[in-house]
Design an enzyme around this catalytic site. Structure first.
Site, PDB file in Angstrom:
ATOM      1  N   TYR A 162       0.828  -1.217   0.000  1.00 54.64           N
ATOM      2  CA  TYR A 162       0.000   0.000   0.000  1.00 54.64           C
ATOM      3  C   TYR A 162       0.861   1.265   0.000  1.00 54.64           C
ATOM      4  CZ  TYR A 162      -4.422  -2.384   0.132  1.00 54.64           C
ATOM      5  OH  TYR A 162      -5.500  -3.150  -0.234  1.00 54.64           O
ATOM      6  N   ARG A 189       1.882   1.760  -3.488  1.00 54.46           N
ATOM      7  CA  ARG A 189       0.768   2.298  -4.290  1.00 54.46           C
ATOM      8  C   ARG A 189       0.510   3.755  -3.952  1.00 54.46           C
ATOM      9  NH1 ARG A 189      -4.132  -1.615  -3.483  1.00 54.46           N
ATOM     10  NH2 ARG A 189      -5.143  -0.334  -5.081  1.00 54.46           N
ATOM     11  N   GLN A 194     -15.226   1.731  -7.976  1.00 53.18           N
ATOM     12  CA  GLN A 194     -14.520   0.641  -7.292  1.00 53.18           C
ATOM     13  C   GLN A 194     -13.104   1.091  -6.931  1.00 53.18           C
ATOM     14  OE1 GLN A 194     -15.398  -3.401  -9.374  1.00 53.18           O
ATOM     15  NE2 GLN A 194     -15.624  -1.822 -10.938  1.00 53.18           N
ATOM     16  N   ASN A 195     -12.691   2.219  -7.475  1.00 54.53           N
ATOM     17  CA  ASN A 195     -11.319   2.670  -7.302  1.00 54.53           C
ATOM     18  C   ASN A 195     -11.121   3.274  -5.913  1.00 54.53           C
ATOM     19  OD1 ASN A 195     -11.032   1.896  -9.940  1.00 54.53           O
ATOM     20  ND2 ASN A 195     -11.220   3.968 -10.761  1.00 54.53           N
ATOM     21  N   ASP A 250      -8.317   5.219  -5.417  1.00 58.38           N
ATOM     22  CA  ASP A 250      -7.261   6.231  -5.630  1.00 58.38           C
ATOM     23  C   ASP A 250      -7.712   7.656  -5.328  1.00 58.38           C
ATOM     24  OD1 ASP A 250      -7.620   5.637  -9.206  1.00 58.38           O
ATOM     25  OD2 ASP A 250      -8.776   6.981  -7.919  1.00 58.38           O
ATOM     26  N   HIS A 274     -15.348   0.723  -2.563  1.00 54.52           N
ATOM     27  CA  HIS A 274     -14.243  -0.113  -2.062  1.00 54.52           C
ATOM     28  C   HIS A 274     -13.321   0.671  -1.154  1.00 54.52           C
ATOM     29  CE1 HIS A 274     -14.688  -3.147  -5.630  1.00 54.52           C
ATOM     30  NE2 HIS A 274     -15.627  -3.278  -4.717  1.00 54.52           N
ATOM     31  N   CYS A 326      -5.016   3.839  20.126  1.00 50.04           N
ATOM     32  CA  CYS A 326      -5.402   2.768  21.073  1.00 50.04           C
ATOM     33  C   CYS A 326      -4.354   1.665  21.093  1.00 50.04           C
ATOM     34  CB  CYS A 326      -6.779   2.207  20.694  1.00 50.04           C
ATOM     35  SG  CYS A 326      -6.767   1.138  19.253  1.00 50.04           S
ATOM     36  N   SER A 356     -13.269  -4.571 -15.493  1.00 52.07           N
ATOM     37  CA  SER A 356     -13.295  -5.914 -16.108  1.00 52.07           C
ATOM     38  C   SER A 356     -14.564  -6.653 -15.708  1.00 52.07           C
ATOM     39  CB  SER A 356     -12.062  -6.700 -15.663  1.00 52.07           C
ATOM     40  OG  SER A 356     -12.038  -6.798 -14.237  1.00 52.07           O
ATOM     41  N   ALA A 388     -11.503   5.541 -21.954  1.00 45.79           N
ATOM     42  CA  ALA A 388     -12.436   6.457 -21.283  1.00 45.79           C
ATOM     43  C   ALA A 388     -11.994   7.903 -21.452  1.00 45.79           C
ATOM     44  CB  ALA A 388     -12.505   6.100 -19.796  1.00 45.79           C
TER      45      ALA A 388
HETATM   46  C1  BV8 Z   1     -17.645  -9.590  -0.600  1.00 47.98           C
HETATM   47  C2  BV8 Z   1     -10.002  -2.518  -2.754  1.00 47.98           C
HETATM   48  C3  BV8 Z   1     -18.656 -11.092   0.954  1.00 47.98           C
HETATM   49  C4  BV8 Z   1      -8.681  -2.985  -2.292  1.00 47.98           C
HETATM   50  C5  BV8 Z   1     -10.974  -4.240  -4.177  1.00 47.98           C
HETATM   51  C6  BV8 Z   1     -20.324 -12.939  -5.506  1.00 47.98           C
HETATM   52  C7  BV8 Z   1     -20.918 -12.104  -4.555  1.00 47.98           C
HETATM   53  C8  BV8 Z   1     -20.146 -11.529  -3.550  1.00 47.98           C
HETATM   54  C9  BV8 Z   1     -18.760 -11.766  -3.488  1.00 47.98           C
HETATM   55  C10 BV8 Z   1     -18.184 -12.585  -4.433  1.00 47.98           C
HETATM   56  C11 BV8 Z   1     -18.954 -13.170  -5.436  1.00 47.98           C
HETATM   57  N1  BV8 Z   1     -18.106 -13.910  -6.202  1.00 47.98           N
HETATM   58  C12 BV8 Z   1     -16.845 -13.809  -5.746  1.00 47.98           C
HETATM   59  C13 BV8 Z   1     -16.859 -13.030  -4.649  1.00 47.98           C
HETATM   60  C14 BV8 Z   1     -15.673 -12.713  -3.855  1.00 47.98           C
HETATM   61  C15 BV8 Z   1     -14.977 -11.438  -4.314  1.00 47.98           C
HETATM   62  C16 BV8 Z   1     -14.837 -11.357  -5.795  1.00 47.98           C
HETATM   63  O1  BV8 Z   1     -15.640 -10.733  -6.471  1.00 47.98           O
HETATM   64  N2  BV8 Z   1     -13.782 -11.970  -6.309  1.00 47.98           N
HETATM   65  C17 BV8 Z   1     -13.498 -11.909  -7.729  1.00 47.98           C
HETATM   66  C18 BV8 Z   1     -11.984 -11.773  -7.950  1.00 47.98           C
HETATM   67  C19 BV8 Z   1     -14.051 -13.175  -8.365  1.00 47.98           C
HETATM   68  N3  BV8 Z   1     -15.670 -10.279  -3.812  1.00 47.98           N
HETATM   69  C20 BV8 Z   1     -15.370  -9.840  -2.599  1.00 47.98           C
HETATM   70  O2  BV8 Z   1     -14.575 -10.403  -1.865  1.00 47.98           O
HETATM   71  C21 BV8 Z   1     -16.082  -8.585  -2.125  1.00 47.98           C
HETATM   72  N4  BV8 Z   1     -16.570  -8.851  -0.803  1.00 47.98           N
HETATM   73  O3  BV8 Z   1     -18.531  -9.693  -1.361  1.00 47.98           O
HETATM   74  O4  BV8 Z   1     -17.561 -10.251   0.599  1.00 47.98           O
HETATM   75  C22 BV8 Z   1     -19.119 -10.623   2.272  1.00 47.98           C
HETATM   76  C23 BV8 Z   1     -20.372 -10.025   2.393  1.00 47.98           C
HETATM   77  C24 BV8 Z   1     -20.796  -9.610   3.631  1.00 47.98           C
HETATM   78  C25 BV8 Z   1     -19.973  -9.768   4.747  1.00 47.98           C
HETATM   79  C26 BV8 Z   1     -18.698 -10.343   4.619  1.00 47.98           C
HETATM   80  C27 BV8 Z   1     -18.264 -10.772   3.372  1.00 47.98           C
HETATM   81  C28 BV8 Z   1     -15.129  -7.407  -1.980  1.00 47.98           C
HETATM   82  C29 BV8 Z   1     -14.590  -6.998  -3.304  1.00 47.98           C
HETATM   83  C30 BV8 Z   1     -13.730  -5.725  -3.128  1.00 47.98           C
HETATM   84  C31 BV8 Z   1     -12.281  -6.077  -3.213  1.00 47.98           C
HETATM   85  N5  BV8 Z   1     -11.464  -4.851  -3.147  1.00 47.98           N
HETATM   86  N6  BV8 Z   1     -10.283  -3.105  -4.068  1.00 47.98           N
HETATM   87  C32 BV8 Z   1      -7.570  -2.276  -3.026  1.00 47.98           C
HETATM   88  O5  BV8 Z   1      -7.775  -1.703  -4.099  1.00 47.98           O
HETATM   89  O6  BV8 Z   1      -6.447  -2.301  -2.475  1.00 47.98           O
HETATM   90  S1  BV8 Z   1     -11.302  -4.883  -5.694  1.00 47.98           S
HETATM   91  C33 BV8 Z   1     -10.289  -4.268  -6.870  1.00 47.98           C
HETATM   92  O7  BV8 Z   1     -10.761  -4.830  -8.081  1.00 47.98           O
HETATM   93  C34 BV8 Z   1     -10.341  -2.770  -7.092  1.00 47.98           C
HETATM   94  O8  BV8 Z   1     -11.313  -2.086  -6.337  1.00 47.98           O
HETATM   95  C35 BV8 Z   1     -10.712  -2.713  -8.579  1.00 47.98           C
HETATM   96  O9  BV8 Z   1     -11.289  -1.532  -8.933  1.00 47.98           O
HETATM   97  C36 BV8 Z   1     -11.632  -3.854  -8.608  1.00 47.98           C
HETATM   98  C37 BV8 Z   1     -12.213  -4.347  -9.861  1.00 47.98           C
HETATM   99  O10 BV8 Z   1     -11.227  -4.395 -10.807  1.00 47.98           O
HETATM  100  P1  BV8 Z   1     -11.362  -3.366 -12.002  1.00 47.98           P
HETATM  101  O11 BV8 Z   1     -11.588  -2.015 -11.442  1.00 47.98           O
HETATM  102  O12 BV8 Z   1     -12.378  -3.874 -12.942  1.00 47.98           O
HETATM  103  O13 BV8 Z   1      -9.917  -3.392 -12.584  1.00 47.98           O
HETATM  104  P2  BV8 Z   1      -9.309  -4.457 -13.607  1.00 47.98           P
HETATM  105  O14 BV8 Z   1      -7.832  -4.243 -13.631  1.00 47.98           O
HETATM  106  O15 BV8 Z   1      -9.858  -5.821 -13.305  1.00 47.98           O
HETATM  107  O16 BV8 Z   1      -9.931  -4.029 -15.025  1.00 47.98           O
HETATM  108  C38 BV8 Z   1      -9.576  -2.800 -15.605  1.00 47.98           C
HETATM  109  C39 BV8 Z   1     -10.439  -2.634 -16.841  1.00 47.98           C
HETATM  110  O17 BV8 Z   1     -10.159  -1.348 -17.404  1.00 47.98           O
HETATM  111  C40 BV8 Z   1     -10.153  -3.651 -17.914  1.00 47.98           C
HETATM  112  O18 BV8 Z   1     -11.369  -4.162 -18.431  1.00 47.98           O
HETATM  113  C41 BV8 Z   1      -9.427  -2.839 -19.004  1.00 47.98           C
HETATM  114  O19 BV8 Z   1      -9.727  -3.311 -20.309  1.00 47.98           O
HETATM  115  C42 BV8 Z   1     -10.030  -1.487 -18.797  1.00 47.98           C
HETATM  116  N7  BV8 Z   1      -9.208  -0.362 -19.260  1.00 47.98           N
HETATM  117  C43 BV8 Z   1      -7.869  -0.294 -19.373  1.00 47.98           C
HETATM  118  N8  BV8 Z   1      -7.521   0.933 -19.833  1.00 47.98           N
HETATM  119  C44 BV8 Z   1      -8.682   1.646 -20.001  1.00 47.98           C
HETATM  120  C45 BV8 Z   1      -9.756   0.817 -19.631  1.00 47.98           C
HETATM  121  N9  BV8 Z   1     -11.037   1.223 -19.686  1.00 47.98           N
HETATM  122  C46 BV8 Z   1     -11.271   2.473 -20.136  1.00 47.98           C
HETATM  123  N10 BV8 Z   1     -10.296   3.332 -20.510  1.00 47.98           N
HETATM  124  C47 BV8 Z   1      -8.989   2.952 -20.450  1.00 47.98           C
HETATM  125  N11 BV8 Z   1      -8.018   3.796 -20.848  1.00 47.98           N
END
Ligand code: BV8
Length: 260
Positions: A76, A79, A110-111, A113, A128, A165, A204, A246
């Site tokens: 972190y 980052r 979701q960001n 930043d 997030h 604390c 994504s 974007a």
């Molecule tokens: C939860 C913070 C339960 C940290 C992040 C179904 C239901 C619920 C949960 C789940 C489920 N299935 C699976 C899960 C578990 C999990 C999950 O989804 N896993 C995935 C990997 C399968 N979800 C969780 O754990 C969530 N919690 O539901 O818990 C619960 C409920 C109640 C009580 C207790 C527990 C929590 C999810 C949050 C995780 N934290 N971030 C940090 O950042 O340090 S997620 C992280 O991924 C970031 O926030 C990020 O934003 C996010 C998503 O990724 P993207 O933003 O999409 O980024 P990515 O790189 O993947 O894609 C970028 C895209 O941009 C690409 O498509 C690319 O083509 C495009 N791009 C590139 N350049 C450009 C562009 N687009 C436009 N213009 C450009 N120039």
């Protein structure tokens, strides 16, 4: 399709999305790491989305923090130092301009930043969390706001930050396996359920529950538009897809709306 056809198709598709926006009263936008890519912030799943060969899913978890808080803080701090050097790009700024043109406009990101708020967006749901806030690992009410200027001095080897604390501090972000703030999630569901159009920008669409929001919007009758240079698993379900960055497409849409 060849480049020329792509450009022509995108141009007419941008006009189609502009027409949908022009008749919208309520707009919702869901952004992911891609909207910050043109500011120079690495995305999670793109080619530069790795840190020391770790995936975000391995480090952004309570288990990783319990096992090795120093490693998680090193990531972190790296980052934060990186994010301290970047600024909002034309995509962020176009959303600020668009926000002022609709009676109802909600930006769900979701960001972590903070670039949307930095750009001037006002109705932002940081579902997030935010990397610029620390939170006590024992009492979540103990929150500490950090500044980009703090990041420059924080070396990776500095002692781990602690709350008054005595407990370890952690970044105030939602890790994998942690629930989102229910108030944020309810507000996001409410926003997409009452939107005439949802723009899904730079994500994504694989991280839930955020990735479920486009389906909620569609079921409530909204037009759902994907803005992304790449195909995503949800592209086939989109009403319209603008295949491009974007930072180019959002300013084009803003120009169309401003021209009326
Ligand atoms: C939860 C913070 C339960 C940290 C992040 C179904 C239901 C619920 C949960 C789940 C489920 N299935 C699976 C899960 C578990 C999990 C999950 O989804 N896993 C995935 C990997 C399968 N979800 C969780 O754990 C969530 N919690 O539901 O818990 C619960 C409920 C109640 C009580 C207790 C527990 C929590 C999810 C949050 C995780 N934290 N971030 C940090 O950042 O340090 S997620 C992280 O991924 C970031 O926030 C990020 O934003 C996010 C998503 O990724 P993207 O933003 O999409 O980024 P990515 O790189 O993947 O894609 C970028 C895209 O941009 C690409 O498509 C690319 O083509 C495009 N791009 C590139 N350049 C450009 C562009 N687009 C436009 N213009 C450009 N120039």
């Amino acid at each position: 399709m060849n480049g020329k056809t792509d450009r022509h198709d995108n141009r007419s598709l941008v006009i189609d999305v502009g027409r949908l926006l022009a008749r919208a009263r309520a707009v919702a936008v869901l952004t992911g790491a891609g909207i910050s890519a043109e500011s120079g912030v690495p995305t999670f799943r793109g080619p530069d989305g790795l840190w020391r060969n770790f995936r975000a899913e391995e480090l952004a978890t309570p288990e990783a923090f319990a096992r090795d808080p120093a490693l998680v803080w090193e990531w972190y701090r790296w980052r934060r130092r990186w994010m301290a050097t970047v600024v909002p790009n034309p995509g962020h700024l176009a959303l600020v301009s668009l926000e002022s043109r609709f009676p109802a406009f909600t930006l769900i990101t979701q960001n972590v930043d903070g670039l949307h708020v930095c750009a001037g967006s006002r109705h932002v749901l940081e579902i997030h969390g935010n990397i610029w806030r620390d939170r006590c690992s024992r009492n979540p009410a103990h929150l500490f706001q950090r500044q980009p200027s703090d990041a420059a001095g924080s070396s990776e080897a500095a002692p781990l930050p602690r709350c008054h604390c005595g407990a370890l501090l952690r970044p105030d972000v939602v890790w994998f396996g942690e629930g989102l703030n229910p108030a944020h999630l309810d507000a996001a569901v409410e926003a997409v359920s009452s939107a005439d159009i949802l723009l899904v920008v730079g994500t994504s669409s694989v991280v839930y529950p955020a990735a479920a929001l486009p389906a909620v919007a569609r079921q409530a009758g909204a037009d759902v538009v994907e803005i992304n240079p790449e195909e995503t698993p949800q592209s086939p379900e989109m009403d319209l897809v603008l295949r491009g960055p974007a930072g180019v497409l959002l300013p084009e849409l803003d120009r169309l709306i401003r021209q009326g």
